[in-house]
Design an enzyme around this catalytic site. Structure first.
Site, PDB file in Angstrom:
ATOM      1  N   HIS A  49      13.613  50.136  -3.562  1.00  0.00           N
ATOM      2  CA  HIS A  49      14.127  50.648  -2.288  1.00  0.00           C
ATOM      3  C   HIS A  49      15.533  50.121  -2.072  1.00  0.00           C
ATOM      4  O   HIS A  49      15.843  48.992  -2.453  1.00  0.00           O
ATOM      5  CB  HIS A  49      13.227  50.184  -1.122  1.00  0.00           C
ATOM      6  N   ASP A  72       6.052  55.466  -0.647  1.00  0.00           N
ATOM      7  CA  ASP A  72       5.594  56.632  -1.412  1.00  0.00           C
ATOM      8  C   ASP A  72       4.587  56.298  -2.490  1.00  0.00           C
ATOM      9  O   ASP A  72       4.061  57.194  -3.148  1.00  0.00           O
ATOM     10  CB  ASP A  72       6.817  57.324  -2.043  1.00  0.00           C
TER      11      ASP A  72
END
Ligand code: SDX
Length: 446
Positions: free
Chosen positions: A324, A381
């Site tokens: 991320h 996700d």
């Protein structure tokens, strides 16, 4: 709806003007200037770089805006190191545990958790705008049945701007509020119809007696030939998933909406631009890509080979759902997501082998130097795909669900930007590395 007054306004003004005594001194070609440092309520201080250009004629250079704050915002706070996410100061874990998505929408839009009257009024307003203009249905007919639903979402949501254009006045609060309500209310209907169109089933109209998320599930999964029976455990699970995805500071799709809206463009068209940006596999498209990756890996024994591929610079394969830009710790949403995943699978009595692959992949990766040294952890996700598939959605709908949930974030950020006296049309500069000045060469001399 009077939502904020008195001390809240004062607090907001104080927050805006939190300049500190500190400065950053810059010396360039013998000239020294001081750049003001601004404090926020939480998180890193920022340096106001405007004088760099005014005084020294310099631009800053920051591809991907890794170290650039584009605005002041009161909406969402992320601490990537500590794995913290708060909407208007409330920790995401508490909102997911105790709140619901519509309450979270009110919080993001108006700054405070609603009391019962405010919640009921808001719920009623949203409910009354869930239907689409009948002519909107015709847009779906132009798509192939196997069109990716995100392509349909972009087209149909963008088309809303043609139904709500002359009536939009974004310069006044009432105009902004009705546009916000409409976008929030119609997104689930547009998404459900994209799903029904792909299945070749009739569109199911929204029902005013149903709660937001339940309404969406009914529009997706009910058929005219029998009554639809809600499973409250599954509705609650999807509602929590919507809360987790509601907003996330200045991510790519939100920044797209802000930049598009900064020219004063129609907000429906700007949110459609956000849908486009979210679609990418590096962003919201990662939930679809992550499940496809887990399906390709298929079993625990094949994990080591795929981890080697993820580490190989010459191999484009990446661990989807991992890493991320901001979180250099576990994404707090992924923790809640994993819990919801277990709850849904247990409730449905599903033994999904992909969950075992995902958990083993996470375990091995988090012990591997390559991932540890780069602070690569599961993000939102990584587990969402397994859960959404168990809820009955095809992988092609995963990013659509992300877009449904993120609409409130895009809309709240749009409103904050429009109402921010500091904001003006977004127009970044560049470092030019092209050819120097040269004269035109006639065709017969080339
Ligand atoms: C979302 O911004 C947001 O807030 C987004 C989001 C939201 O709610 O709006 O949180 C939603 O988009 C979550 C992210 C979903 N995307 C993925 O899961 C796709 C896989 N992840 C990567 O593509 C990547 O981690 C990004 C795009 C998410 C972040 O990339 P960065 O910040 O640009 O980091 P980077 O590419 O510079 O990576 C740093 C290093 C590199 O290696 P080195 O050059 O240092 O050797 O880490 C490596 C990268 O190659 N790396 C990975 C990896 N992610 C980064 N290696 C293998 N697998 C990965 N997933």
């Amino acid at each position: 709806m009077s939502v904020r007054g008195g001390s809240d306004v004062r607090d907001r003004e104080n927050n805006r003007n939190m300049t500190s005594k500190e400065t950053v001194r810059v010396t360039y070609k013998g000239k020294e200037i001081e750049l003001p440092v601004l404090h926020g309520t939480d998180g890193p201080d920022v340096v106001d770089i405007a004088p760099l250009n005014k005084e020294l004629g310099l631009f800053t250079y920051d591809p991907g805006f890794k170290a650039t704050a584009s605005c002041r915002s009161e909406l969402t706070f992320i601490d990537g190191k500590k794995g913290i996410l708060r909407y208007r100061g409330y920790p995401i874990e508490q909102l997911a545990e105790h709140g619901n998505y519509l309450e979270t929408c009110y919080l993001l839009l108006y700054g405070e958790l609603p009391n019962q009257q405010q919640y009921d009024e808001f719920n009623d307003k949203i409910t009354r705008h869930t239907m689409l203009h009948e002519q909107m249905m015709r847009f779906y007919q132009g798509f192939r049945r196997d069109a990716h639903p995100m392509a349909i979402m972009v087209g149909v949501f963008g088309a809303l701007s043609s139904f709500h254009h002359s009536s939009i006045n974004v310069t006044d609060d009432k105009g902004r509020d009705i546009s916000s309500i409409r976008m929030l209310a119609k997104m689930p209907t547009i998404a459900a119809y994209a799903y029904k169109y792909a299945k070749g089933q009739p569109f199911i109209y929204p029902r005013n007696e149903l709660y937001y998320t339940s309404n969406f599930l009914r529009m997706c999964f009910s058929v005219p030939t029998e009554d639809w029976h809600e499973d409250p455990v599954l509705s609650r699970a999807l509602d929590k998933i919507f809360i987790l995805h509601a907003d996330h500071e200045q991510n790519a799709s939100t920044s797209t909406v802000r930049l598009a809206s900064s020219s004063g463009a129609n907000p429906y068209a700007c949110v459609a631009a956000g849908i486009v940006s979210l679609w990418g596999p590096a962003h919201g498209g990662a939930n679809e890509a992550a499940l496809k990756m887990l399906m390709e890996i298929g079993s625990v024994k094949r994990i080591p080979a795929y981890l080697e591929r993820a580490k190989d610079k010459n191999d484009p394969f990446r661990l989807m759902g991992f890493g991320h830009r901001v979180y250099k710790n576990y994404d707090p949403r992924a923790r809640v997501m994993q819990k919801v995943c277990h709850e849904v699978l247990e409730h449905l009595g599903i033994e999904d082998p992909l969950l075992e692959v995902a958990m083993e992949l996470e375990r091995i990766a988090l012990e591997d130097d390559y991932f540890k040294s780069r602070n690569l952890y599961p993000n939102i996700d990584f587990y969402s795909g397994i859960t959404l598939r168990a809820l009955g959605f095809p992988t092609s709908m995963f990013t659509v669900l992300f877009a449904v949930a993120r609409t409130v974030g895009w809309v709240a950020q749009w409103r904050e930007m429009i109402e921010d006296p500091e904001q003006k049309i977004g127009r970044p500069r560049q470092l030019y590395v092209g050819p120097e000045k040269r004269d035109y060469i006639p065709m017969d001399q080339r």
